[in-house]
Motif scaffolding. Structure first.
Motif, PDB file in Angstrom:
ATOM      1  N   GLU A 145      -7.257   2.711 -14.496  1.00 33.36           N
ATOM      2  CA  GLU A 145      -6.592   2.891 -13.157  1.00 33.36           C
ATOM      3  C   GLU A 145      -6.167   1.617 -12.539  1.00 33.36           C
ATOM      4  OE1 GLU A 145      -8.013   7.342 -11.674  1.00 33.36           O
ATOM      5  OE2 GLU A 145      -9.622   5.814 -11.481  1.00 33.36           O
ATOM      6  N   LEU A 146      -5.025   1.629 -11.759  1.00 29.21           N
ATOM      7  CA  LEU A 146      -4.637   0.618 -10.795  1.00 29.21           C
ATOM      8  C   LEU A 146      -5.253   0.721  -9.634  1.00 29.21           C
ATOM      9  CD1 LEU A 146      -2.294  -1.805 -10.114  1.00 29.21           C
ATOM     10  CD2 LEU A 146      -1.233   0.155  -9.161  1.00 29.21           C
ATOM     11  N   VAL A 147      -6.108  -0.326  -9.265  1.00 23.49           N
ATOM     12  CA  VAL A 147      -6.875  -0.428  -7.927  1.00 23.49           C
ATOM     13  C   VAL A 147      -5.959  -1.236  -6.960  1.00 23.49           C
ATOM     14  CG1 VAL A 147      -8.970  -1.210  -6.892  1.00 23.49           C
ATOM     15  CG2 VAL A 147      -8.777  -0.407  -9.481  1.00 23.49           C
ATOM     16  N   VAL A 148      -5.762  -0.705  -5.934  1.00 21.32           N
ATOM     17  CA  VAL A 148      -4.952  -1.213  -4.453  1.00 21.32           C
ATOM     18  C   VAL A 148      -5.628  -1.229  -3.282  1.00 21.32           C
ATOM     19  CG1 VAL A 148      -2.859  -1.498  -3.503  1.00 21.32           C
ATOM     20  CG2 VAL A 148      -2.780  -0.497  -5.664  1.00 21.32           C
ATOM     21  N   ARG A 149      -6.053  -2.816  -3.096  1.00 18.77           N
ATOM     22  CA  ARG A 149      -6.562  -2.574  -1.364  1.00 18.77           C
ATOM     23  C   ARG A 149      -5.577  -3.140  -0.588  1.00 18.77           C
ATOM     24  NH1 ARG A 149      -8.736  -6.181   1.693  1.00 18.77           N
ATOM     25  NH2 ARG A 149      -8.843  -7.892   0.139  1.00 18.77           N
ATOM     26  N   ARG A 155      -7.582   2.365  -2.898  1.00 17.09           N
ATOM     27  CA  ARG A 155      -7.309   3.638  -3.668  1.00 17.09           C
ATOM     28  C   ARG A 155      -6.925   3.179  -5.206  1.00 17.09           C
ATOM     29  NH1 ARG A 155      -2.500   7.086  -1.209  1.00 17.09           N
ATOM     30  NH2 ARG A 155      -2.951   8.233  -2.793  1.00 17.09           N
ATOM     31  N   THR A 156      -6.905   4.200  -6.034  1.00 18.06           N
ATOM     32  CA  THR A 156      -6.745   3.982  -7.572  1.00 18.06           C
ATOM     33  C   THR A 156      -5.585   4.901  -7.644  1.00 18.06           C
ATOM     34  OG1 THR A 156      -8.298   5.650  -7.993  1.00 18.06           O
ATOM     35  CG2 THR A 156      -9.244   3.490  -7.956  1.00 18.06           C
ATOM     36  N   PHE A 157      -4.950   4.285  -8.632  1.00 22.94           N
ATOM     37  CA  PHE A 157      -3.387   5.206  -9.084  1.00 22.94           C
ATOM     38  C   PHE A 157      -3.491   5.157 -10.472  1.00 22.94           C
ATOM     39  CE2 PHE A 157      -2.799   3.452  -4.844  1.00 22.94           C
ATOM     40  CZ  PHE A 157      -2.222   4.486  -4.284  1.00 22.94           C
ATOM     41  N   GLU A 170       5.182   8.149   4.382  1.00 25.86           N
ATOM     42  CA  GLU A 170       5.302   8.755   3.304  1.00 25.86           C
ATOM     43  C   GLU A 170       5.192   7.949   2.266  1.00 25.86           C
ATOM     44  OE1 GLU A 170       6.338  11.900   5.250  1.00 25.86           O
ATOM     45  OE2 GLU A 170       6.432  12.133   3.145  1.00 25.86           O
ATOM     46  N   LEU A 171       4.720   6.756   2.432  1.00 29.83           N
ATOM     47  CA  LEU A 171       4.521   5.630   1.196  1.00 29.83           C
ATOM     48  C   LEU A 171       3.135   6.016   0.724  1.00 29.83           C
ATOM     49  CD1 LEU A 171       5.929   2.588   2.386  1.00 29.83           C
ATOM     50  CD2 LEU A 171       7.052   4.192   1.127  1.00 29.83           C
ATOM     51  N   GLU A 172       2.902   5.409  -0.668  1.00 32.61           N
ATOM     52  CA  GLU A 172       1.570   5.811  -1.140  1.00 32.61           C
ATOM     53  C   GLU A 172       0.427   4.768  -0.279  1.00 32.61           C
ATOM     54  OE1 GLU A 172       4.018   7.350  -3.769  1.00 32.61           O
ATOM     55  OE2 GLU A 172       4.202   5.213  -3.062  1.00 32.61           O
ATOM     56  N   MET A 173       0.763   3.777  -0.102  1.00 32.16           N
ATOM     57  CA  MET A 173      -0.130   2.764   0.612  1.00 32.16           C
ATOM     58  C   MET A 173       0.277   2.237   1.960  1.00 32.16           C
ATOM     59  SD  MET A 173      -2.996   2.574  -1.174  1.00 32.16           S
ATOM     60  CE  MET A 173      -3.770   1.192  -0.263  1.00 32.16           C
ATOM     61  N   VAL A 174      -0.084   2.807   3.165  1.00 31.94           N
ATOM     62  CA  VAL A 174       0.463   2.694   4.341  1.00 31.94           C
ATOM     63  C   VAL A 174      -0.486   1.616   5.333  1.00 31.94           C
ATOM     64  CG1 VAL A 174       1.406   3.845   6.434  1.00 31.94           C
ATOM     65  CG2 VAL A 174       1.507   4.838   4.263  1.00 31.94           C
ATOM     66  N   THR A 175       0.048   0.903   6.227  1.00 30.28           N
ATOM     67  CA  THR A 175      -0.643   0.163   7.171  1.00 30.28           C
ATOM     68  C   THR A 175       0.214   0.167   8.355  1.00 30.28           C
ATOM     69  OG1 THR A 175      -1.459  -2.102   7.505  1.00 30.28           O
ATOM     70  CG2 THR A 175       0.666  -2.090   6.229  1.00 30.28           C
ATOM     71  N   GLU A 176      -0.653  -0.349   9.411  1.00 29.53           N
ATOM     72  CA  GLU A 176       0.297  -0.305  10.921  1.00 29.53           C
ATOM     73  C   GLU A 176       0.483  -1.750  11.276  1.00 29.53           C
ATOM     74  OE1 GLU A 176      -2.162   1.914  13.510  1.00 29.53           O
ATOM     75  OE2 GLU A 176      -1.942   3.862  12.879  1.00 29.53           O
ATOM     76  N   ASN A 177       0.118  -2.536  10.264  1.00 30.57           N
ATOM     77  CA  ASN A 177       0.298  -3.976  10.636  1.00 30.57           C
ATOM     78  C   ASN A 177       1.863  -4.399  11.022  1.00 30.57           C
ATOM     79  OD1 ASN A 177       0.566  -6.934  10.669  1.00 30.57           O
ATOM     80  ND2 ASN A 177      -1.383  -7.016   9.570  1.00 30.57           N
TER      81      ASN A 177
END
Length: 653
Positions: A145-149, A155-157, A170-177
């Protein structure tokens, strides 16, 4: 044919390796191993080239070990043949090996239990203790799996799913930065061999302080910053590869003999850029004599070559157009990394070379300050791995439409004779090095400082390589080194690290490419005659270790430790005189014995039979004495440095 259908009473079979699933019919024998010719390619050096196979017989599918050195394992047991009557998790190379594949007949759970031969029955009896549930624990399986931080969330995908990064919920990886683009800042796409990140923002994505200018190919873990090179949101990406595969990729990168961006090398390069990066044609250095029109033509004839498509490429180099109908001169390791002779030139086992790209994307520039644009596709027509030179021909537009070479009329550079090159002669180097962080062409100037003969003595040309004071960085490979008349006199090829921060920049003499160019222009095949081909009768009768050279070739298997040096040798026969040979020596800690630049010990065998020895010194290993433990030694030979014999275990006790 639909999934799960039967041919002659047998089902299809599904094989999943590195997150990539394939389905095979019973009319096929499915070969598995690290060879690029295997139907299922998986594994590192612990896996055989053809390690195992799946064979359809009258009574079902069988997993068959192909006399592999390290074995085929299912649930902790080594198997020679095993009926695949339910899903299995298979480890290649050891019971806990990360080289894993999942095998299942289709439809899942189909029962195939006819009686087999006596040998097959014995194997099945030995495996009755196996847990055939097919459910391996996460620790037993490679990370497919792809690991994204992103920031503090991880999360893994699954492989193949696009992962969009930004501030939109609505995106898979969301931040408020707030430094991250409100909607989509970038997108990550994973495949079985790695991942690719594409920046889609206006604020940019940064790797080690430099803004990404093109899609980033990821084969090991990386840390990016979104929106700012220092304070931007952190984005960590680990590709869907096993830990062993990632370690192999890292080792391969370190092993390359091209300029690597370690902290010391970057510091040295930064200091040298100040003194060597000259504005050609405007004075201030040897390149000041280059006429503006000559420089303009050279810029137009220098191209960037992506190893694959613009959206998915394994690396890049530079090249020089040498004919108006689309012939381009570049390095062999850019056009065809697995060409015969490349392993010898780099001093690495042939099995570790990068795969050949499907094609090269030719990117061209419209001016000194203009970024390159993808224009064409090209493929090799003449390659010499030992010279690390290749001629490629444009055959299609960037989107794959066929191109008539006669219609191209491209700007090009002539090749100058090496016999006219003089010491302290001005030279200008053009290309696209990664250290610049730019999609525009980079131009450096210097002089020819010395001539370097062939270090392995296969070529008698005293001007085999030209050493220059002009900076040559990774990505310059294959570009243009020209004289003040605008003639191509060298092809940037290597950087040789010396003591401390010393670096020697090398150009392959362009005259060495003339036989390749002649063959390409005539449309005839090119075959290098520099290296000696294998006889086909090579044999190694003994591999041994001893305190001194005269005791190694008889084949002693152990020696006492606590010494400054030992000698490893091998007795051989059937070798073609002049053939290249090498020793792949694996230390007790699993690392390989290499010299400067990452080369393994190499030899040129002078007679058909005899003995070759190599002294392994503790000082070369950075140790007080030779480390004790079990060593693994294998003899390689030929232009591809392929194995001659199985590995031999030697012991320092």
């Amino acid at each position: 044919m639909s999934r799960g259908s039967r041919l002659n009473g047998l089902t299809e079979i599904e094989v999943t390796a590195r997150g990539w699933s394939q389905v095979f019919g019973p009319d096929q024998t499915v070969e598995i191993g690290r060879s690029s010719q295997a139907a299922v390619a998986v594994g590192d050096r612990t896996v055989g080239r053809i390690h195992a196979s799946l064979q359809a017989r009258a009574n079902g599918w069988f997993l068959v070990d192909r006399a592999s050195r390290n074995g085929t394992w299912v649930r902790g047991l080594r198997v020679s043949e095993l009926l695949v009557d339910r899903p299995l998790t298979v480890h290649l190379g050891g019971p806990d090996s990360p080289n894993v594949l999942d095998v299942r007949p289709l439809p899942a759970g189909a029962a195939l239990h006819p009686a087999g031969s006596e040998g097959e029955t014995a194997v099945l009896a030995a495996t009755d203790r196996l847990d055939h549930s097919g459910a391996a624990s996460r620790a037993d399986r490679p990370p497919i799996e792809l690991v994204v931080r992103l920031g503090s969330q991880q999360r893994t995908f699954p492989v193949g799913q696009p992962v969009r990064v930004g501030r939109d919920p609505e995106l898979e990886m969301v931040t408020e930065n707030p430094l991250v683009t409100r909607r989509q800042h970038g997108v990550i796409t994973a495949d079985p061999d790695g991942a690719t990140y594409v920046d889609t923002s206006s604020r940019g994505t940064f790797l080690k302080g430099r803004r990404l200018k093109a899609p980033l190919r990821i084969t090991e873990s990386v840390l990016l910053h979104l929106g700012d090179p220092v304070t931007g949101e952190e984005l960590g990406i680990t590709p869907p590869l096993s830990a062993a595969r990632i370690a192999t990729n890292q080792a391969r990168r370190r092993r390359r003999r091209y300029l690597m961006r370690s902290s010391g090398a970057v510091a040295a390069a930064a200091a040298l850029v100040v003194s060597l990066l000259l504005t050609v044609g405007r004075g201030g250095g040897p390149g000041g004599g280059l006429a503006p029109a000559t420089l303009s033509r050279a810029v137009s004839a220098t191209v960037r070559l992506l190893m694959g498509s613009p959206s998915s490429y394994a690396g890049w180099g530079s090249g020089t157009v040498i004919s108006p109908d689309g012939l381009i001169l570049t390095n062999g390791h850019v056009a065809e990394p697995q060409a015969p002779g490349e392993a010898v030139a780099q001093g690495v086992p042939g099995s570790t070379l990068d795969p050949n790209p499907p094609y090269l994307t030719v990117e061209m520039t419209d001016g000194e300050a203009r970024p390159v644009v993808a224009r064409y596709r090209a493929r090799p027509v003449a390659v010499d791995g030992y010279l690390d030179l290749a001629v490629v021909r444009i055959y299609a537009s960037a989107d794959g439409r066929p191109v008539d070479p006669a219609s191209l009329h491209l700007p090009w550079l002539p090749i100058g004779p090496s016999s006219e090159v003089q010491l302290d002669q001005a030279v200008t180097v053009l290309g696209f090095p990664g250290v610049s962080g730019s999609d525009s062409i980079t131009i450096t100037s210097g002089a020819i400082s010395t001539f370097v003969p062939d270090p392995l003595h296969h070529s008698s040309d005293p001007r085999f390589e030209l050493e220059t004071t002009a900076r040559v960085a990774h990505g310059n490979s294959g570009g243009a080194a020209i004289d003040n008349a605008g003639r191509l006199i060298g092809v940037p090829s290597l950087t040789i690290p010396g003591e401390g921060s010393d670096i020697s920049w090398r150009l392959r003499s362009a005259s060495e490419a003339l036989p390749l160019v002649s063959a390409a222009q005539a449309g005839r095949p090119y075959s290098s005659t520099i290296l000696t081909a294998p006889s086909g009768n090579e044999q190694v009768s003994a591999v041994g270790i001893a305190p001194a050279a005269d005791g190694a070739c008889p084949g002693g298997g152990s020696v006492r430790g606590g010494v400054d040096a030992v000698t490893i040798g091998f007795a051989y026969s059937g070798f073609a005189p002049g053939i290249d040979a090498a020793l792949l020596i694996q230390m007790p800690d699993g690392s390989d014995v290499t010299g400067q630049g990452g080369s393994i010990p190499q030899f040129i065998v002078s007679q058909a039979s005899g003995c070759e020895t190599y002294q392994l010194s503790a000082s070369d290993l950075g140790a007080a004495s030779i480390p004790t433990g079990r060593y693994q030694v294998q003899v390689l030979a030929g232009p591809r440095l392929n194995p001659v014999d199985p590995p031999t275990q030697l012991v320092v006790r």
